[in-house]
Design an enzyme around this catalytic site. Structure first.
Site, short mmCIF file in Angstrom:
data_model
loop_
_atom_site.label_atom_id
_atom_site.label_comp_id
_atom_site.label_asym_id
_atom_site.label_seq_id
_atom_site.Cartn_x
_atom_site.Cartn_y
_atom_site.Cartn_z
N VAL A 230 0.84 -1.21 0.00
CA VAL A 230 0.00 0.00 0.00
C VAL A 230 0.88 1.26 0.00
O VAL A 230 0.57 2.25 -0.68
CB VAL A 230 -0.98 0.00 1.20
CG1 VAL A 230 -1.87 1.23 1.16
CG2 VAL A 230 -1.83 -1.26 1.19
N LYS B 57 11.29 -1.05 8.41
CA LYS B 57 11.84 -1.98 9.40
C LYS B 57 13.08 -2.70 8.85
O LYS B 57 13.97 -3.08 9.59
CB LYS B 57 10.74 -2.99 9.77
CG LYS B 57 10.97 -3.67 11.10
CD LYS B 57 9.70 -4.23 11.70
CE LYS B 57 9.47 -5.66 11.28
NZ LYS B 57 8.21 -6.22 11.75
N GLU C 57 -10.06 5.68 5.54
CA GLU C 57 -10.89 5.11 4.46
C GLU C 57 -10.24 3.88 3.85
O GLU C 57 -10.93 2.91 3.50
CB GLU C 57 -11.11 6.19 3.39
CG GLU C 57 -12.17 5.90 2.38
CD GLU C 57 -13.58 5.89 2.99
OE1 GLU C 57 -14.09 4.78 3.18
OE2 GLU C 57 -14.13 6.96 3.26
N VAL D 243 -11.04 0.18 5.16
CA VAL D 243 -12.31 -0.55 4.99
C VAL D 243 -12.70 -0.60 3.51
O VAL D 243 -13.00 0.43 2.90
CB VAL D 243 -13.45 0.13 5.80
CG1 VAL D 243 -14.74 -0.65 5.66
CG2 VAL D 243 -13.06 0.24 7.27
N GLY E 129 -10.99 -1.07 0.78
CA GLY E 129 -10.05 -0.48 -0.19
C GLY E 129 -10.54 0.82 -0.79
O GLY E 129 -10.65 1.84 -0.11
N ILE F 259 -13.47 1.74 -1.98
CA ILE F 259 -14.87 2.18 -1.85
C ILE F 259 -14.95 3.26 -0.77
O ILE F 259 -14.56 3.01 0.38
CB ILE F 259 -15.82 1.01 -1.47
CG1 ILE F 259 -15.70 -0.13 -2.48
CG2 ILE F 259 -17.26 1.50 -1.37
CD1 ILE F 259 -16.56 -1.35 -2.15
N GLY G 10 -0.70 -9.38 -3.99
CA GLY G 10 -0.67 -8.30 -3.00
C GLY G 10 -2.02 -8.03 -2.37
O GLY G 10 -2.23 -6.97 -1.78
N ASP H 177 -10.12 -10.20 9.14
CA ASP H 177 -9.97 -8.93 8.44
C ASP H 177 -11.34 -8.31 8.16
O ASP H 177 -11.58 -7.12 8.43
CB ASP H 177 -9.19 -9.18 7.13
CG ASP H 177 -9.05 -7.94 6.30
OD1 ASP H 177 -8.13 -7.15 6.56
OD2 ASP H 177 -9.87 -7.74 5.37
N LYS I 200 -13.18 -4.75 9.79
CA LYS I 200 -13.84 -3.72 8.95
C LYS I 200 -15.29 -3.53 9.40
O LYS I 200 -15.78 -2.40 9.48
CB LYS I 200 -13.75 -4.14 7.48
CG LYS I 200 -12.31 -4.13 6.96
CD LYS I 200 -12.16 -4.85 5.64
CE LYS I 200 -10.73 -4.80 5.14
NZ LYS I 200 -10.48 -5.70 4.02
N1 HSE Z 1 -6.20 -8.32 2.91
C1 HSE Z 1 -7.19 -7.34 2.64
C2 HSE Z 1 -8.22 -7.94 1.69
C3 HSE Z 1 -6.56 -6.12 2.07
O1 HSE Z 1 -7.92 -8.98 1.09
O2 HSE Z 1 -9.30 -7.40 1.55
C4 HSE Z 1 -7.45 -4.94 2.01
O3 HSE Z 1 -7.92 -4.56 3.26
#
Ligand code: HSE
Length: 425
Positions: A14, A38, A120, A123, A125, A127, A178, A192, A196
């Protein structure tokens, strides 16, 4: 627009997307001054003087206006974001786990410091769902918000259903593209999407609900038998995050769900996400866009940086409501539960069972179970068991029905299996 100087933490998928979107925008007036990383030993395309491993070099730099935090470690992200605010800098972050676990404190710290945090990119990506909830739906009561909140699992499920690809290969592809988290179990186990959902509960209903109070089941336990069941019934499976309001109670959960071919989200494929909401006055609205990937998420972060440049901040409008709304797990969901061994399933957890199929290869029951019982879920996590939501909406809990008859059928099946395994030995 003011000239913005950015201090960036993290230069992964990102972070690089943000760098590219800044370079390709012909009207963004700003630049990244320093990037804290890092692993300085990694080869990078940018000049070495842009990088540092010393966080204070960014946090203490008075020329830096905005901190952008894009690392994958939620604990370290919290330290960066909290100290940035305390140092008088506004922040953009995309770390959904950190936000979901600390949102109430983050809101208080924004009030205390007068600085803002925008997220933004955390949550769905690209949208623009949080700003839409804040700015457009700030005063309209919402009845429902749900959708496909995870790009990796949607990508994997699309590959399973459309290309008959094997699960491990589809997951490896999602990582390579990615889309997946550094720890992909967060994607495939539904965490994940749950982070969100937890964030959206604040913006849609004014609730702060810690992730541990929300039930999540991912797609990693889906068996070939479940895929066959879906195909035979002309269904697909999507990982859905859902929240429903009944009067003053809101119920929320993340579960794979059987979707009919005419479902409004059936054509949301690959890394695309969808948010579908129902407002009291506007009825249904749908938002669809890329939910993962370097450029779509980088673009959401750029949009937040730009919003900060004109002093935009979330007002958390839904908190100022007249009636009290609370989060509850007192709802019944109709689920399909498949299992490879009869002893794995706990029939007592169900309130009623409407359909069952017991065989030596794969068995399942369809019935109603409460979110309260699911959240205890020890038996669900032991392997050999999978849950998929049917297409019915949840309802408020009613009384428990007897399922003694089914229990004795299962006992017979268990005896049969034991007999078979003795014969096989
Ligand atoms: N790993 C997350 C997904 C990335 O696949 O939606 C975006 O938040």
């Amino acid at each position: 627009m003011k000239n913005i100087t950015i201090g960036l933490f993290g230069f992964g998928c990102v972070g690089q997307g943000l760098y590219e979107t800044i370079n390709s925008s012909n009207n963004f007036n700003g630049e990244i001054k320093k990037i804290c990383i890092k692993h300085p030993e990694k080869h990078r395309k940018l000049p070495a003087h842009l990088f540092t491993t010393n966080a204070s070099e960014i946090l203490q730099d008075e020329d830096i206006d905005i901190i952008v935090e894009l690392i994958d470690d939620a604990k370290a992200a919290k330290e960066i974001v909290f100290s940035a605010l305390q140092n008088g800098k506004s922040v953009v972050t995309a770390n959904k786990k950190m936000i979901a676990e600390n949102l109430q404190e983050l809101v208080a710290l924004q009030e205390e410091t007068g600085k803002a945090v925008l997220y933004e990119g955390a949550v769905c990506g690209s949208i623009p769902v949080i700003r839409t909830l804040e700015e457009y739906f700030g005063h309209e009561p919402l009845n429902e918000i749900k959708g496909i909140f995870n790009g990796s699992t949607n990508y994997i499920l699309t590959q399973l259903f459309e290309k008959q690809l094997d699960y491990d290969q589809a997951l490896a592809d999602a990582q390579q593209l990615g889309f997946a988290e550094a720890d992909p179990s967060l994607d495939v186990k539904g965490y994940d999407a749950k982070y969100k959902l937890s964030i959206l509960l604040t913006h849609a209903f004014g609730l702060f609900v810690k992730p541990e109070h929300i039930f999540n089941q991912g797609i990693d336990a889906i068996s070939n038998g479940d895929l066959d069941f879906a195909r035979q019934n002309d269904l697909e499976i999507k990982l859905m995050a859902s929240a429903y309001r009944f009067k003053d109670k809101v119920f929320g959960f993340v579960l794979p769900q059987f979707i009919k071919k005419d479902h409004s989200l059936i054509n949301v494929k690959n890394e695309f996400n969808a948010v579908s909401l129902i407002g009291e006055f506007c009825d249904e609205q749908r938002f669809i866009g890329k939910g993962a990937g370097s450029l779509p998420t980088g673009a959401a972060v750029l949009s937040d940086v730009s919003a900060l440049s004109y002093d935009y901040r979330y007002e958390y409008k839904k908190q100022d409501r007249k009636s009290q709304i609370s989060f509850s797990n007192d709802a019944l969901l109709e689920v399909y539960v498949s299992f490879d061994q009869p002893h794995r399933i706990e029939l007592d957890a169900f309130d009623n069972i409407s359909e069952r199929y017991f065989s030596f290869d794969q068995s399942y029951v369809i019935g109603e179970i409460s979110l309260k019982a699911l959240i205890k879920k020890d038996w669900i996590n032991k392997g050999g068991i999978n849950l998929v939501l049917t297409s019915k909406s949840p309802r408020i809990c009613l009384g428990k029905l007897s399922i003694e008859g089914l229990k004795s059928e299962l006992e017979e099946l268990q005896k049969g299996k034991e007999l078979l395994s003795r014969i096989a030995i």
